[in-house]
Design a protein around this motif. Structure first.
Motif, PDB file in Angstrom:
ATOM      1  N   LEU A 129      19.191  -5.234   8.433  1.00  0.00           N
ATOM      2  CA  LEU A 129      17.729  -5.415   8.366  1.00  0.00           C
ATOM      3  C   LEU A 129      17.068  -4.169   7.766  1.00  0.00           C
ATOM      4  N   ALA A 130      17.511  -2.997   8.215  1.00  0.00           N
ATOM      5  CA  ALA A 130      16.907  -1.747   7.710  1.00  0.00           C
ATOM      6  C   ALA A 130      17.116  -1.613   6.211  1.00  0.00           C
ATOM      7  N   ALA A 131      18.268  -2.103   5.721  1.00  0.00           N
ATOM      8  CA  ALA A 131      18.555  -2.000   4.280  1.00  0.00           C
ATOM      9  C   ALA A 131      17.574  -2.832   3.458  1.00  0.00           C
ATOM     10  N   GLU A 132      16.972  -3.827   4.085  1.00  0.00           N
ATOM     11  CA  GLU A 132      15.999  -4.662   3.360  1.00  0.00           C
ATOM     12  C   GLU A 132      14.614  -4.021   3.340  1.00  0.00           C
ATOM     13  N   ILE A 133      14.452  -2.941   4.098  1.00  0.00           N
ATOM     14  CA  ILE A 133      13.108  -2.358   4.256  1.00  0.00           C
ATOM     15  C   ILE A 133      12.916  -1.187   3.305  1.00  0.00           C
ATOM     16  N   ASP A 134      11.813  -1.201   2.588  1.00  0.00           N
ATOM     17  CA  ASP A 134      11.462  -0.057   1.748  1.00  0.00           C
ATOM     18  C   ASP A 134      10.778   0.972   2.651  1.00  0.00           C
ATOM     19  N   PRO A 135      11.387   2.146   2.844  1.00  0.00           N
ATOM     20  CA  PRO A 135      10.774   3.122   3.764  1.00  0.00           C
ATOM     21  C   PRO A 135       9.358   3.509   3.333  1.00  0.00           C
ATOM     22  N   GLU A 136       9.064   3.356   2.038  1.00  0.00           N
ATOM     23  CA  GLU A 136       7.723   3.724   1.576  1.00  0.00           C
ATOM     24  C   GLU A 136       6.710   2.610   1.841  1.00  0.00           C
ATOM     25  N   ALA A 137       7.188   1.414   2.146  1.00  0.00           N
ATOM     26  CA  ALA A 137       6.250   0.299   2.367  1.00  0.00           C
ATOM     27  C   ALA A 137       6.882  -0.761   3.278  1.00  0.00           C
ATOM     28  N   PRO A 138       7.138  -0.410   4.546  1.00  0.00           N
ATOM     29  CA  PRO A 138       7.799  -1.375   5.440  1.00  0.00           C
ATOM     30  C   PRO A 138       6.977  -2.651   5.611  1.00  0.00           C
ATOM     31  N   TRP A 139       5.658  -2.533   5.447  1.00  0.00           N
ATOM     32  CA  TRP A 139       4.754  -3.681   5.610  1.00  0.00           C
ATOM     33  C   TRP A 139       4.928  -4.716   4.498  1.00  0.00           C
ATOM     34  N   ASP A 140       5.653  -4.366   3.431  1.00  0.00           N
ATOM     35  CA  ASP A 140       5.865  -5.318   2.332  1.00  0.00           C
ATOM     36  C   ASP A 140       7.074  -6.230   2.542  1.00  0.00           C
ATOM     37  N   HIS A 141       7.866  -6.002   3.586  1.00  0.00           N
ATOM     38  CA  HIS A 141       9.021  -6.875   3.824  1.00  0.00           C
ATOM     39  C   HIS A 141       8.527  -8.313   4.031  1.00  0.00           C
ATOM     40  N   PRO A 142       9.216  -9.300   3.452  1.00  0.00           N
ATOM     41  CA  PRO A 142       8.722 -10.683   3.570  1.00  0.00           C
ATOM     42  C   PRO A 142       8.536 -11.148   5.017  1.00  0.00           C
ATOM     43  N   ARG A 143       9.337 -10.593   5.939  1.00  0.00           N
ATOM     44  CA  ARG A 143       9.194 -11.000   7.359  1.00  0.00           C
ATOM     45  C   ARG A 143       8.533  -9.888   8.190  1.00  0.00           C
TER      46      ARG A 143
END
Ligand code: FAD
Length: 454
Positions: A129-143
């Motif tokens: 899950l963390a690998a899907e997250i952009d540390p600069e914009a966690p709020w942009d993850h689709p879920r």
């Protein structure tokens, strides 16, 4: 307060001489700007703070450097500072739920095969899950909204079958980093910290996250930067109010008023409300601050004439997820003497400790250390404790994090420029967030944003 227009004292005023503010000021100076840094405390460094123990440097705040923290390594090299490998030769100790201490060699505590399998699969799920997250914009993850609406505790209950595996993961993420109870922060918040470090192993494996320390103490970083900035750093100058507008900013302390074109406000976001803004900040910014709070942590240094645990083949490193003292590490200086053990009372343990008398707390600390490294821990030369919630200019540690759902609602807002006002600090950084690495990156990013705004 006087008008914003008028003779400028500097191009940019930086509020806060922590690592973020000083890195911003350093980058701004390198680009030819005149800067003034106003710092509330009578020292630079904020959450990094050196002390001396029996003539040797020790740190009361941030200290460890990991191999993957690239900006940190680059800055250390530029400042001529060196690292030493944190001592961890010898056996580690794991204290189980019954209070039985198990010595072990290597990375993995002897949990038993069911717990080990469950832990490995939960850590892999967190990593994926963390690998899907952009540390600069966690709020942009689709879920993002769903992950931010789920508490880390709820995720542990749904996804981790084994009790011990669950208790360990809780102790590592909630106690070791978020410094808040696991039902008070979201899965997304936890994943953001994991993503910011580059994965679960980077964050949880002491050989990585606690790899090295700065020779002479980590506060040498901000001290060296401040020395180069010279008279531009003003100590004992809490900023009380900031007037801002198209013509720039007027920043007031109790004794002085500075005019500048722009400001970098490099203080933890939970403290923004201690400054009066004229005109007031936009409503969304005020709301954002109400959803973020610092964690709770007391850093403990127990000092002994010698690192006695080494004589018994112990590394000084131990974990007791069910104990009052959950973690301990050898924090002795490079020469090995005096022997110093470092521990952290975090989240619920910190809240519990704060309500104890000083004597009862000290007894509980020494008892916890003794369970991890042996009875000689009960007879220290000295015990130093810093409760970071009592620090007026921080009010908690390691970092300010959002309540459940807050990261998606307000996370991006905390970095948003408001006219001539820019923001910096580890708490709002992406890669390296919560760490000195994030503070460096955030300071440099704010300096770049100042240049872009002209
Ligand atoms: P700060 O250091 O908080 O700097 C903000 C500055 O603003 C402070 O100097 C403050 O005094 C000043 N200020 C506040 N309000 C005002 C005002 N109104 N006017 C003027 N000045 C003001 N990180 C690691 O990388 N490794 C570790 O091992 C590690 N362990 C930690 C252990 C502890 C106990 C703590 C407390 C932190 C630890 N950290 C660690 C985190 C690390 O210390 C921080 O991420 C980093 O120092 C934050 O820097 P900063 O500049 O963003 O914020």
């Amino acid at each position: 307060m006087g008008p914003v227009a008028g003779t400028r004292d500097a191009d940019v005023v930086v509020v806060g001489a922590g690592i973020a503010g000083l890195c911003a000021a350093r980058a701004l100076r390198a680009a030819g700007n005149e800067v003034i840094v106003l710092e509330a405390r009578d020292r630079v460094g904020g959450r990094v703070w050196n002390t001396e123990v029996l003539g040797q440097p020790q740190e009361l705040g941030g200290q460890w450097v990991a191999p993957y923290q690239t900006e940190m390594h680059a800055l250390l090299a530029e400042l001529g500072l060196e690292l030493f490998h944190a001592y961890r030769d010898g056996d580690r100790v794991f204290v189980d739920a019954d209070g039985t201490a198990h010595r072990y060699v290597g990375h993995d505590a002897p949990l038993g095969s069911a717990a080990e399998r469950s832990y490995a699969s939960a850590a892999a799920a967190l990593d994926a899950l963390a690998a899907e997250i952009d540390p600069e914009a966690p709020w942009d993850h689709p879920r993002a909204a769903e992950l931010d609406a789920t508490s880390f505790e709820a995720w542990l209950h749904t996804e981790v079958e084994d009790d011990l595996a669950r208790d360990l993961l809780r102790a590592y993420l909630s106690g070791g980093y978020m410094t808040k109870p696991s039902h008070t922060f979201s899965l997304l918040g936890g994943l953001w910290t994991i993503a910011g470090a580059g994965g679960v192993e980077n964050l949880f494996e002491p050989d990585l996250c606690l790899h090295s320390r700065v020779v002479g103490g980590s506060q040498l970083l901000p001290i060296r930067i401040a020395e180069a900035l010279g008279h531009r750093v003003v100590l004992g100058a809490p900023v009380r109010s900031i007037r801002w507008g198209q013509d720039g900013v007027t920043v007031a302390t109790a004794g002085a008023r500075m005019h500048a074109g722009q400001a970098v406000i490099a203080i933890p976001p939970n403290l923004t409300g201690t400054i009066r803004f004229d005109p007031p900040l936009p409503p969304w910014r005020f709301r954002a601050e109400q959803g973020i709070s610092q964690g709770s942590v007391i850093k403990v240094l127990a000092v002994y004439e010698r690192p006695f645990w080494r004589e018994e083949g112990l590394s000084g490193e131990g974990f007791a997820p069910y104990g009052f003292v959950r973690e301990v590490y050898d924090n002795s200086p490079p020469g090995g003497e005096p022997g110093v053990l470092v521990s952290f009372l975090a989240a619920e343990r910190c809240e519990q400790a704060e309500r104890m008398s000083p004597d009862a707390r000290r007894d509980a600390i020494l008892d916890g250390l003794a369970r991890l490294v042996g009875d000689r821990a009960r007879s220290p030369v000295d015990v130093l404790e810093v409760d970071w919630s009592a620090e007026e200019w921080t009010r908690g540690a390691y970092s300010a994090t959002f309540e459940i759902g807050g990261l998606t609602r307000f996370g991006a807002d905390l970095r948003r420029r408001i006219g001539p006002l820019h923001w910096a600090c580890t708490d709002i950084s992406g890669v390296g967030n919560m760490h000195m690495e994030g503070a460096i990156r955030s300071g440099k990013a704010a300096a770049a944003a100042v240049a872009d705004t002209r």
